[in-house]
Enzyme design. Structure first.
Site: not given
Length: 182
Positions: A148-152
């Site tokens: 779940v790419p919260c870094h984006r």
């Protein structure tokens, strides 16, 4: 992908068994916690599976996790670092919360690599444009980093904001994705 809401029956039923596996990456050791079906419950740049275990929502958490071969979960991490930036999005995730966080986590899985969004845009994608703080909470409470790419997600002014695994890792991930998208 499995993202659960607080009202689902599964909220009160933990996985029968949780496992963990890790792999070295250019950004440091990456560890994932997952069930027998390869559904990710928690993951991130750490070599401590117990750190990840406590990030799992209490109703889904088990007391123990065992080390196993990472199978498809770790293969997706390896594929990501080899250039297949969409590989983690093919792995199912199990997190539980209320409707907005659930919607925001699902929306994050749709944000393409190389095209970060703002917290404001994430709130819109999750169905509540006024919930900018909720979008930030979604990222802060995300237990399944990379999958779940919260870094984006970045601030409106383009600065990075926070990241559980440090801004150096976030900067590296965004740089890798921007280079691949160029």
């Amino acid at each position: 992908m499995t993202i659960e809401t607080a009202t689902t029956a599964a909220r009160t039923t933990p996985a029968a068994t949780l496992h963990w596996s890790g792999v070295d990456t250019p950004d440091g050791r990456f560890t994932a916690v997952f069930d027998d079906a390869g559904i990710v419950f928690a993951s991130g740049w750490t070599d401590d599976p117990d750190y990840l275990r406590v990030l799992i929502a209490p109703p889904l958490r088990t007391d123990e996790i065992t080390e196993v071969d990472g199978g498809d979960v770790i293969a997706a991490v390896d594929a990501y670092y080899a250039g297949d930036l969409a590989a983690p999005s093919q792995i199912p995730v199990r997190q539980t919360s209320g409707p907005f966080l659930t919607a925001a986590w699902a929306a994050l899985r749709e944000v393409p690599a190389g095209k970060p969004v703002t917290y404001t845009r994430l709130a819109e994608l999750a169905g509540n444009a006024a919930a900018v703080r909720g979008a930030a909470s979604c990222c802060a409470r995300n237990a399944a980093a990379l999958f779940v790419p919260c870094h984006r997600v970045v601030r409106t002014d383009g600065t990075l904001g926070g990241f559980r695994y440090g801004l150096d890792v976030k900067r590296s991930l965004l740089g890798r994705e921007a280079a691949a998208a160029a």
